[in-house]
Design a protein around this motif. Structure first.
Motif, short mmCIF file in Angstrom:
data_model
loop_
_atom_site.label_atom_id
_atom_site.label_comp_id
_atom_site.label_asym_id
_atom_site.label_seq_id
_atom_site.Cartn_x
_atom_site.Cartn_y
_atom_site.Cartn_z
N ALA A 1 80.81 -4.04 8.93
CA ALA A 1 80.42 -2.75 8.34
C ALA A 1 80.20 -2.90 6.83
O ALA A 1 79.23 -2.36 6.28
CB ALA A 1 81.47 -1.68 8.62
N ARG A 2 81.09 -3.65 6.16
CA ARG A 2 80.91 -3.86 4.72
C ARG A 2 79.67 -4.71 4.45
O ARG A 2 78.95 -4.45 3.48
CB ARG A 2 82.17 -4.47 4.11
N ILE A 3 79.40 -5.70 5.29
CA ILE A 3 78.18 -6.49 5.11
C ILE A 3 76.96 -5.58 5.19
O ILE A 3 76.06 -5.66 4.34
CB ILE A 3 78.10 -7.62 6.17
N ALA A 4 76.91 -4.71 6.17
CA ALA A 4 75.78 -3.79 6.32
C ALA A 4 75.67 -2.89 5.09
O ALA A 4 74.56 -2.66 4.57
CB ALA A 4 75.93 -2.97 7.59
N GLU A 5 76.79 -2.38 4.62
CA GLU A 5 76.79 -1.51 3.44
C GLU A 5 76.29 -2.27 2.21
O GLU A 5 75.44 -1.78 1.47
CB GLU A 5 78.21 -0.99 3.18
N TYR A 6 76.80 -3.48 2.01
CA TYR A 6 76.40 -4.29 0.85
C TYR A 6 74.93 -4.65 0.94
O TYR A 6 74.21 -4.65 -0.07
CB TYR A 6 77.23 -5.55 0.76
#
Length: 180
Positions: A126-131
């Protein structure tokens, strides 16, 4: 001696003057990706920076009955920040609870551990997608002397970290899935 949090505060104020509330908000993103602090910590260090003459404030009319303070970096603060940026970082002890859990994983129920690592993987993905969304919106990387270069640099590091952690979680899941 200025704390690392103090330098983080000065890094935000070097970009533009802010109220204490705006400072705390600015420290959530993008700084919050790699450096976190509670509002009370920010306020305490801000007071130390004021006492040291590294920041000052201007009183302005606020939205409520009391005024607001808009903080800015002083020339001494800018000089201290400029010097600090090129000093080697302090060694910090590694304290990674998930790695510690992996170290002791031989004691755990493999199915429960598998669920833990799947949950952790989902968070990293999820953080990868956000970043990646932030990265796409940022556009081209500016020259290194532009303030937004730091946003690109920190986001690049954050993406690398999250991708590494996701890969490690996948590796753990593969091992654990064989045990369930």
């Amino acid at each position: 001696m200025t704390s690392t949090l103090g330098f983080a505060i000065m890094s935000v104020l070097a970009r533009q003057a802010r109220t204490g509330y705006e400072l705390a908000t600015a420290m959530r993103r993008p700084l919050g990706y790699f450096w976190t602090a509670r509002h009370s910590q920010i306020h305490a260090d801000l007071q130390k920076l004021l006492a040291a003459g590294l920041v000052r404030f201007e009183a302005e009319h606020g939205p409520g009955p009391s005024g607001k303070k808009v903080y800015h970096l002083t020339p001494d603060g800018r000089a201290a920040l400029r010097d600090w940026v090129t000093e080697p970082p302090q060694q910090r002890p590694e304290r990674d609870e998930l790695v510690l859990k992996a170290y002791a994983s031989w004691l755990a129920d493999p199915a429960e551990l598998l669920a833990l690592f799947r949950e952790q993987l989902a968070g990293h993905e999820a953080r990868i997608a956000e970043y990646e969304t932030h990265q796409a919106a940022m556009g081209d990387v500016p020259a290194v002397d532009h303030p937004s270069f730091g946003n690109h640099a920190t986001l690049w590091c954050g993406l690398g970290y999250e991708r590494h952690r996701a890969a490690w979680c996948r590796w753990m899941i593969e091992r654990l899935a064989g045990e369930v």
